[in-house]
Design an enzyme around this catalytic site. Sequence first.
Site, PDB file in Angstrom:
ATOM      1  N   GLU A   1       0.465  -1.214  -0.429  1.00  0.00           N
ATOM      2  CA  GLU A   1      -0.203   0.129   0.263  1.00  0.00           C
ATOM      3  C   GLU A   1       0.494   0.704  -0.615  1.00  0.00           C
ATOM      4  O   GLU A   1       1.448   0.966   0.213  1.00  0.00           O
ATOM      5  CB  GLU A   1      -1.187  -0.271   1.197  1.00  0.00           C
ATOM      6  CG  GLU A   1      -1.914  -0.936   0.978  1.00  0.00           C
ATOM      7  CD  GLU A   1      -2.700  -1.407   2.372  1.00  0.00           C
ATOM      8  OE1 GLU A   1      -2.221  -1.129   3.108  1.00  0.00           O
ATOM      9  OE2 GLU A   1      -3.705  -1.958   2.059  1.00  0.00           O
TER      10      GLU A   1
ATOM     11  N   CYS B   1       3.612   8.283   1.446  1.00  0.00           N
ATOM     12  CA  CYS B   1       4.006   7.257   2.253  1.00  0.00           C
ATOM     13  C   CYS B   1       4.461   6.229   1.283  1.00  0.00           C
ATOM     14  O   CYS B   1       3.196   6.118   1.193  1.00  0.00           O
ATOM     15  CB  CYS B   1       2.763   7.318   3.338  1.00  0.00           C
ATOM     16  SG  CYS B   1       4.055   6.245   4.476  1.00  0.00           S
TER      17      CYS B   1
ATOM     18  N   CYS C   1       7.219  -7.044   6.841  1.00  0.00           N
ATOM     19  CA  CYS C   1       8.443  -6.483   7.322  1.00  0.00           C
ATOM     20  C   CYS C   1       9.052  -7.511   8.231  1.00  0.00           C
ATOM     21  O   CYS C   1       8.198  -8.152   9.024  1.00  0.00           O
ATOM     22  CB  CYS C   1       8.700  -5.975   8.165  1.00  0.00           C
ATOM     23  SG  CYS C   1       9.380  -4.564   9.474  1.00  0.00           S
TER      24      CYS C   1
ATOM     25  N   CYS D   1       8.382  -6.243  15.621  1.00  0.00           N
ATOM     26  CA  CYS D   1       7.507  -4.763  16.622  1.00  0.00           C
ATOM     27  C   CYS D   1       6.250  -5.315  16.588  1.00  0.00           C
ATOM     28  O   CYS D   1       5.284  -5.975  16.309  1.00  0.00           O
ATOM     29  CB  CYS D   1       7.424  -3.440  16.777  1.00  0.00           C
ATOM     30  SG  CYS D   1       9.209  -2.921  15.327  1.00  0.00           S
TER      31      CYS D   1
ATOM     32  N   CYS E   1       3.149  -3.576  15.982  1.00  0.00           N
ATOM     33  CA  CYS E   1       2.756  -2.874  14.683  1.00  0.00           C
ATOM     34  C   CYS E   1       2.135  -4.226  13.915  1.00  0.00           C
ATOM     35  O   CYS E   1       2.565  -5.301  14.072  1.00  0.00           O
ATOM     36  CB  CYS E   1       3.983  -2.803  13.647  1.00  0.00           C
ATOM     37  SG  CYS E   1       3.771  -2.909  12.682  1.00  0.00           S
TER      38      CYS E   1
ATOM     39  N   CYS F   1      -0.692   5.090  10.473  1.00  0.00           N
ATOM     40  CA  CYS F   1       0.890   3.877  10.117  1.00  0.00           C
ATOM     41  C   CYS F   1       0.332   3.007  11.174  1.00  0.00           C
ATOM     42  O   CYS F   1      -0.540   2.699  12.472  1.00  0.00           O
ATOM     43  CB  CYS F   1       1.598   5.131  11.454  1.00  0.00           C
ATOM     44  SG  CYS F   1       1.918   6.403  11.661  1.00  0.00           S
TER      45      CYS F   1
END
Length: 427
Positions: free
Chosen positions: A134, A147, A154, A158, A161, A402
């Site tokens: 995205e 962004c 990833c 974390c 996240c 985010c």
Amino acid sequence: MSEPQTMSVSATVSPAATGGLVEKTPLERYQPPAKPSLVGLSRAQLAEALASIGVPAGQRKMRVQQIWHWLYVRGARRFDAMTSVSKELRAMLDEHFTLARPEVVAEQISADGTRKWLLRLPGEHSLERPHEIECVYIPEPHRGTLCLSTQVGCTLTCSFCHTGTQRLVRNLTAGEIVGQIMVARDRLDDWVAAAQGGGAILTVPSAGGEAAKASQRMISNIVMMGMGEPLYNFEAVRDALLIAADGDGIAISKRRITLSTSGVVPNISRAGVEIGCMLAVSIHAVSDELRNELVPLNRKYPIKELLEACRNYPGLSNARRITFEYVMLRDVNDSLADAKALVKLLKGIPAKINLIPFNPWPGTRYECSDWERIEKFSEIIFSAGYASPVRTPRGRDILAACGQLKSASEKLSARERLALRAMAMTD
Ligand code: SAH
Ligand code: SF4
């Protein structure tokens, strides 16, 4: 292109000695399509591509300049549109290359003007499902921020996240990163029109005129804050950002490009030297004990080492500060003692502190801090002399904020709505 290329990824699995999962294993290879896109090639690679189809050495520099202009100033989507390039060369280019960007699968426009594009990238082999990433556009009165994602998923984990929970990880190529800018400019109709640029090559914007010029464009700023850890895909991110900052092309000043990292210490100084962009660091906690839990990469690169790398960031000054991102997690990292410790920790580093209200996602164990708490936290930071803007979670209705990239739809709680209203007032 002379030979098919494969691209190895830079992340690895770290030993279990660190006491838990720090990183996942990424897929190892990217296979380029048989007919590659010219989007995302450096000038040198573009010259090589021209050489591979027989363009004589003496012509290459001029041809590269022409194609660069058509691609990155005018946004050409077909070789046919490149009218300053000879018909013969256009046909040859068309035979061997494309101008393809990632495929847009869906576009969502939020009530506040935020746009989110779901983009499709090819899988590693024909039997595999294509990957999706995205890209988000956030308009504001005096700027428009894009962004970008740097990886599918990833490798880092974390705990707050959602991207970190995704199993599959693949590095994006420079072409796929630049391709996100191309798609956004296509969809926003943000290319320089023929009337403005004529057929000629535009002049390089002067430093003084840059801000004025940038503010006329829909996309004036870039943040590497979408999916993925940019410093674990260093070369592709660097190559893409150098293209984005090129004054004869996309021309977004390096001061308007911010790379956000969870703290990949060895690559922080490289980002300063080899890219020269602004840096944002996801700090999120003031003790190693808590940061190990929130950002497990901290077990590899603890706070002290991370801050040392920040202190030494090339080009750091009061005019070029590092942004420290701090996600507000209720009863986890949001005490007033935490705020005081944060100020103490960052002493001596030219810094801005960006408080990010936590964006919940289905299945998370965290909650966003109360608005009153965020305000008190922010006051402590402010009275210590730091600007501490709270980043408004824009585009909530399309889940573009985010850490929510790629999450399922959910409702806002009454408390969050209240927080959002309050934030909108202070924005
Ligand atoms: N991997 C990089 C950049 C992408 S994440 C990094 O971690 O810095 C961009 C920012 O969003 C980071 O500061 C990250 O910590 C934050 N973030 C991730 N998930 C979030 C969530 N659910 N709510 C609020 N911020 C989040
Ligand atoms: Fe990766 Fe950044 Fe999410 Fe951590 S916060 S899992 S580094 S995208």
